[in-house]
Write a protein that holds these residues in place. Structure first.
Motif, mmCIF file in Angstrom:
data_model
loop_
_atom_site.group_PDB
_atom_site.id
_atom_site.type_symbol
_atom_site.label_atom_id
_atom_site.label_comp_id
_atom_site.label_asym_id
_atom_site.label_seq_id
_atom_site.Cartn_x
_atom_site.Cartn_y
_atom_site.Cartn_z
ATOM 1 N N VAL A 146 0.865 -1.181 0.000
ATOM 2 C CA VAL A 146 0.000 0.000 0.000
ATOM 3 C C VAL A 146 0.897 1.224 0.000
ATOM 4 O O VAL A 146 1.678 1.450 0.926
ATOM 5 C CB VAL A 146 -0.935 0.006 1.226
ATOM 6 C CG1 VAL A 146 -1.853 1.223 1.179
ATOM 7 C CG2 VAL A 146 -1.747 -1.282 1.278
ATOM 8 N N GLY A 147 0.820 2.017 -1.062
ATOM 9 C CA GLY A 147 1.715 3.153 -1.232
ATOM 10 C C GLY A 147 1.393 4.326 -0.331
ATOM 11 O O GLY A 147 0.312 4.400 0.282
ATOM 12 N N GLU A 165 -1.274 1.895 -5.271
ATOM 13 C CA GLU A 165 -0.213 2.872 -5.481
ATOM 14 C C GLU A 165 -0.486 4.190 -4.744
ATOM 15 O O GLU A 165 -1.538 4.392 -4.139
ATOM 16 C CB GLU A 165 -0.014 3.103 -6.975
ATOM 17 C CG GLU A 165 0.535 1.867 -7.692
ATOM 18 C CD GLU A 165 0.890 2.121 -9.141
ATOM 19 O OE1 GLU A 165 0.433 3.133 -9.732
ATOM 20 O OE2 GLU A 165 1.640 1.303 -9.707
ATOM 21 N N THR A 166 0.482 5.077 -4.819
ATOM 22 C CA THR A 166 0.476 6.343 -4.083
ATOM 23 C C THR A 166 -0.849 7.087 -4.225
ATOM 24 O O THR A 166 -1.328 7.331 -5.331
ATOM 25 C CB THR A 166 1.607 7.248 -4.595
ATOM 26 O OG1 THR A 166 2.842 6.591 -4.436
ATOM 27 C CG2 THR A 166 1.626 8.583 -3.856
ATOM 28 N N GLY A 167 -1.438 7.442 -3.089
ATOM 29 C CA GLY A 167 -2.583 8.339 -3.082
ATOM 30 C C GLY A 167 -3.899 7.751 -3.523
ATOM 31 O O GLY A 167 -4.909 8.459 -3.566
ATOM 32 N N ALA A 168 -3.949 6.453 -3.844
ATOM 33 C CA ALA A 168 -5.213 5.855 -4.273
ATOM 34 C C ALA A 168 -6.200 5.798 -3.114
ATOM 35 O O ALA A 168 -5.815 5.722 -1.948
ATOM 36 C CB ALA A 168 -4.971 4.464 -4.836
ATOM 37 N N ILE A 182 -3.961 -1.012 -8.265
ATOM 38 C CA ILE A 182 -4.819 0.181 -8.286
ATOM 39 C C ILE A 182 -3.892 1.376 -8.423
ATOM 40 O O ILE A 182 -3.055 1.630 -7.561
ATOM 41 C CB ILE A 182 -5.672 0.263 -7.015
ATOM 42 C CG1 ILE A 182 -6.603 -0.960 -6.940
ATOM 43 C CG2 ILE A 182 -6.485 1.557 -6.997
ATOM 44 C CD1 ILE A 182 -7.382 -1.052 -5.657
ATOM 45 N N GLY A 183 -4.005 2.086 -9.515
ATOM 46 C CA GLY A 183 -3.039 3.105 -9.871
ATOM 47 C C GLY A 183 -3.035 4.317 -8.962
ATOM 48 O O GLY A 183 -3.963 4.564 -8.180
#
Length: 227
Positions: A146-147, A165-168, A182-183
């Protein structure tokens, strides 16, 4: 006890204050000084008995205190990243808060500024980055990543080797199939079933989840964005 400041005074911030109380009931750890919120109308107020001391900028002047940033919602899921970028504090100023009822395996890790609420499970070799919000009853299984700045709303279930990914933002009750991605700054609607990779900065929802529209997010340029 270590002084602590919570940036934000909304629902997530209130939940975090209750997490701190639960931690202290098991082992006195944190001296919760209060909330910092950029809405001047809240300054001087009490939120569930915890004072709102001033704006978020006051965190820099309290070098003795650790900080967590508790802002953001599906309507603006990049807000936490922007606040952290604006504060410019070093990683060691941020607390990592885990509810006593959460189950975190010894092979899992949680980064600075992240918050893990009640009844969450991290099973094996789960990596949670910095400033991640993990709401109650989330299940993260083996090898999930988990980013930074991601949000997992209540009841999310990730199968093995999922990469958020980051901020999702993954909405409440969503289910994600194993090995999916998940981008960055994508948004998954509540109750969705994710069976395919979701590109960055897109909104998907449904069973199975499908593309709805581009995500409208304002990301601070100083922070990296995965592609």
């Amino acid at each position: 006890m270590t002084p602590l400041l919570i940036v934000g005074a909304g629902g997530f911030a209130r939940e975090t204050a209750q997490l701190v109380e639960a931690v202290n009931a098991v082992s006195p750890t944190w001296e919760l000084l209060g909330h910092l919120d950029d809405d001047p109308a809240k300054h001087g107020a009490l939120v569930d008995g915890v004072p709102v001391l001033g704006g978020s900028g006051e965190a820099a002047g309290r070098e003795d205190a650790r900080v967590v940033v508790c802002v953001g919602s599906p309507r603006d899921h990049a807000a936490r990243a922007r606040v952290v970028a604006r504060l410019g504090l070093p990683p060691d100023r941020y607390a990592t808060l885990v509810h006593p009822s959460a189950s975190v395996s010894r092979t899992s890790s949680i980064g600075p500024g992240s918050i893990v609420l009640a009844q969450t499970v991290l099973t094996a070799a789960v990596t949670v980055g910095a400033h991640v919000s993990v709401m109650p009853h989330v299940t993260l299984t083996h090898d999930d990543v988990v980013g930074d700045f991601a949000t997992l709303a209540a009841g999310v279930r990730l199968a093995g080797a999922v990469h958020v990914e980051t901020g999702a933002y993954v909405g409440s009750g969503a289910l994600v199939r194993e090995t999916r991605t998940i981008g960055s700054y994508a948004l998954v609607g509540m109750g969705s079933v994710v069976t395919r990779d979701i590109p960055a900065r897109e909104v998907w929802a449904g069973v199975p989840a499908r593309f709805l529209r581009p995500a409208t997010v304002t990301v601070p340029p100083s922070l990296p964005v995965e592609s």
